[in-house]
Design an enzyme around this catalytic site. Structure first.
Site, PDB file in Angstrom:
ATOM      1  N   LYS A 250      49.479 -70.198   3.545  1.00 62.38           N
ATOM      2  CA  LYS A 250      49.168 -69.485   2.309  1.00 62.38           C
ATOM      3  C   LYS A 250      48.057 -70.244   1.583  1.00 62.38           C
ATOM      4  O   LYS A 250      48.064 -71.482   1.537  1.00 62.38           O
ATOM      5  CB  LYS A 250      50.406 -69.390   1.411  1.00 62.38           C
ATOM      6  CG  LYS A 250      51.615 -68.735   2.086  1.00 62.38           C
ATOM      7  CD  LYS A 250      51.352 -67.265   2.337  1.00 62.38           C
ATOM      8  CE  LYS A 250      52.574 -66.561   2.897  1.00 62.38           C
ATOM      9  NZ  LYS A 250      52.896 -66.944   4.269  1.00 62.38           N
ATOM     10  N   ASP A 251      47.103 -69.498   1.008  1.00 66.73           N
ATOM     11  CA  ASP A 251      45.990 -70.183   0.359  1.00 66.73           C
ATOM     12  C   ASP A 251      46.361 -70.629  -1.054  1.00 66.73           C
ATOM     13  O   ASP A 251      47.470 -70.394  -1.530  1.00 66.73           O
ATOM     14  CB  ASP A 251      44.706 -69.342   0.400  1.00 66.73           C
ATOM     15  CG  ASP A 251      44.784 -68.079  -0.442  1.00 66.73           C
ATOM     16  OD1 ASP A 251      45.528 -68.058  -1.433  1.00 66.73           O
ATOM     17  OD2 ASP A 251      44.058 -67.116  -0.113  1.00 66.73           O
ATOM     18  N   ARG A 252      45.412 -71.250  -1.718  1.00 60.29           N
ATOM     19  CA  ARG A 252      45.723 -71.886  -2.997  1.00 60.29           C
ATOM     20  C   ARG A 252      45.482 -70.990  -4.200  1.00 60.29           C
ATOM     21  O   ARG A 252      45.913 -71.311  -5.300  1.00 60.29           O
ATOM     22  CB  ARG A 252      44.917 -73.179  -3.157  1.00 60.29           C
ATOM     23  CG  ARG A 252      43.418 -72.998  -3.227  1.00 60.29           C
ATOM     24  CD  ARG A 252      42.718 -74.339  -3.223  1.00 60.29           C
ATOM     25  NE  ARG A 252      41.275 -74.231  -3.294  1.00 60.29           N
ATOM     26  CZ  ARG A 252      40.569 -74.186  -4.416  1.00 60.29           C
ATOM     27  NH1 ARG A 252      41.200 -74.248  -5.594  1.00 60.29           N
ATOM     28  NH2 ARG A 252      39.257 -74.099  -4.395  1.00 60.29           N
ATOM     29  N   HIS A 253      44.802 -69.871  -4.004  1.00 61.20           N
ATOM     30  CA  HIS A 253      44.458 -69.011  -5.144  1.00 61.20           C
ATOM     31  C   HIS A 253      45.571 -68.014  -5.414  1.00 61.20           C
ATOM     32  O   HIS A 253      45.354 -66.800  -5.423  1.00 61.20           O
ATOM     33  CB  HIS A 253      43.129 -68.297  -4.880  1.00 61.20           C
ATOM     34  CG  HIS A 253      41.986 -69.226  -4.638  1.00 61.20           C
ATOM     35  ND1 HIS A 253      41.476 -70.045  -5.623  1.00 61.20           N
ATOM     36  CD2 HIS A 253      41.269 -69.485  -3.516  1.00 61.20           C
ATOM     37  CE1 HIS A 253      40.478 -70.763  -5.125  1.00 61.20           C
ATOM     38  NE2 HIS A 253      40.339 -70.445  -3.842  1.00 61.20           N
TER      39      HIS A 253
ATOM     40  N   ARG B  77      43.184 -61.244  -8.727  1.00 62.07           N
ATOM     41  CA  ARG B  77      43.301 -62.702  -8.801  1.00 62.07           C
ATOM     42  C   ARG B  77      42.665 -63.269 -10.050  1.00 62.07           C
ATOM     43  O   ARG B  77      42.026 -64.324 -10.028  1.00 62.07           O
ATOM     44  CB  ARG B  77      42.685 -63.359  -7.567  1.00 62.07           C
ATOM     45  CG  ARG B  77      43.653 -63.448  -6.398  1.00 62.07           C
ATOM     46  CD  ARG B  77      43.046 -64.201  -5.234  1.00 62.07           C
ATOM     47  NE  ARG B  77      44.025 -64.417  -4.188  1.00 62.07           N
ATOM     48  CZ  ARG B  77      43.747 -64.527  -2.903  1.00 62.07           C
ATOM     49  NH1 ARG B  77      42.492 -64.438  -2.482  1.00 62.07           N
ATOM     50  NH2 ARG B  77      44.696 -64.739  -2.025  1.00 62.07           N
TER      51      ARG B  77
END
Length: 340
Positions: free
Chosen positions: A76-79, A18
């Protein structure tokens, strides 16, 4: 939170993931498409730096519909860069200004189609991941060898660290709430109930991994048919036949997501499951009082259509996992990094 045991033994080489949102791409896969007519508009979106709940809020405000009326399948996450469907009951097709307003907030609409029904939670079958990981060139051979092992054996199906909040902060909150009695007003989304169940599952899986039993069937095991919610009790069928089905990823051993109801497993498997959480009566009894129904989850997850591409400073991985499985459960077997 504990550093759960790894299927591949010792902690792997240090690495990173990430590094940018574009280095962590998630795409929902449904196995069906909108019909092309109906009262609901389905939006195929690509979002950056925005989690699903924020995307729902933006769509609600810009399109003028309530958040409750908007459908989505998975959170779903933001990263990351993620692609997923959202639905909304709209008679009119959105105008360019509305689409531009969404795009300016990090939500790009790629397609719009009509469908008769609202999108339901859990409708997608798989998540496709395209991820870039970083590691030292001197560790390349070791990391790739671990990848090949995961392709062959699958990965322990741990709930990811993000399930427990920053620094695992959700778990003590769950303990305190369940000790005094769960009330919906204190946990409207059920986040703390999920935290408790996920932690108890991870404890059982960790014990199976440590004992080398996470990808084999114990006597009295409840098995999950791959790619489905179907569960059945392992019978006294030929051991070789069952081992072949396990080796082919046709079935998977399971562990409980604790709650109210029958455990399902028997004999050695049931005794093992109870022993791993014998000191967690507050969590288990609290879940039962809250009315959560006992369920089961596969102990392992297979990598579907896996690919490894060397890149400068690391590798690009692509693979699919069944809905509910965490890519970080795969990555933590390959590299050591924060949040793994």
């Amino acid at each position: 939170m504990p550093d759960w045991p790894r299927a591949l033994g010792e902690a792997p080489a240090p690495g990173s993931f990430r590094a940018t949102p574009e280095a962590f791409v998630v795409i929902e896969s449904f196995g069906f498409s909108p019909q092309g007519d109906g009262e609901h508009l389905w939006f195929w979106i690509e979002k950056r730096g925005v989690d699903t709940r924020r995307a729902v809020s933006l769509l609600s405000r810009i399109m003028g519909v309530s958040e409750a009326a908007i459908g989505y399948s998975g959170l779903k996450d933001r990263h990351a860069v993620t692609r997923q469907w959202l639905s909304a009951p709209l008679r009119e097709t959105p105008d360019p200004g509305q689409l531009e307003a969404l795009a300016s907030e990090g939500v790009k609409v790629l397609e719009v189609h009509r469908h008769p029904r609202k999108l339901k939670r859990g409708s997608h079958r798989l998540n496709r991941f395209v991820l870039e990981i970083g590691f030292a060139e001197s560790d390349r051979e070791a990391v790739e060898a671990r990848w090949q092992a995961l392709v062959e054996t699958g990965a322990p199906n741990y709930f990811g660290a993000q399930r427990f909040g920053h620094g695992g902060a959700n778990l003590p909150r769950a303990r305190a709430l369940l000790a005094r009695g769960w009330r919906k007003r204190d946990d409207r989304g059920g986040l703390l109930l999920s935290t408790a169940r996920s932690y108890l599952f991870n404890r059982t899986l960790a014990a199976r991994v440590a004992a080398g039993l996470w990808n084999v069937a114990l006597p009295g095991e409840v098995l999950n048919l791959d790619g489905s919610g179907s569960l059945f009790l392992a019978t006294a069928e030929d051991d070789a036949a069952l081992a072949a089905r396990l080796g082919a990823f046709d079935v998977h051993p399971t562990a409980p997501l604790w709650g109210r109801g029958r455990l399902g497993s028997e004999g050695e498997a049931a005794a093992f499951e109870r022993a791993q959480v014998a000191d967690e009566a507050i969590l288990i009894e609290g879940l039962e009082r809250a009315g959560v129904e006992l369920a089961r989850r596969a102990l392992r997850v297979r990598l579907i259509e896996p690919g490894w591409t060397p890149i400068d400073g690391g590798a690009r991985l692509d693979f699919s996992l069944v809905r509910g499985a965490y890519a970080t459960a795969v990555l933590r077997e390959l590299i050591t990094a924060p949040m793994l």
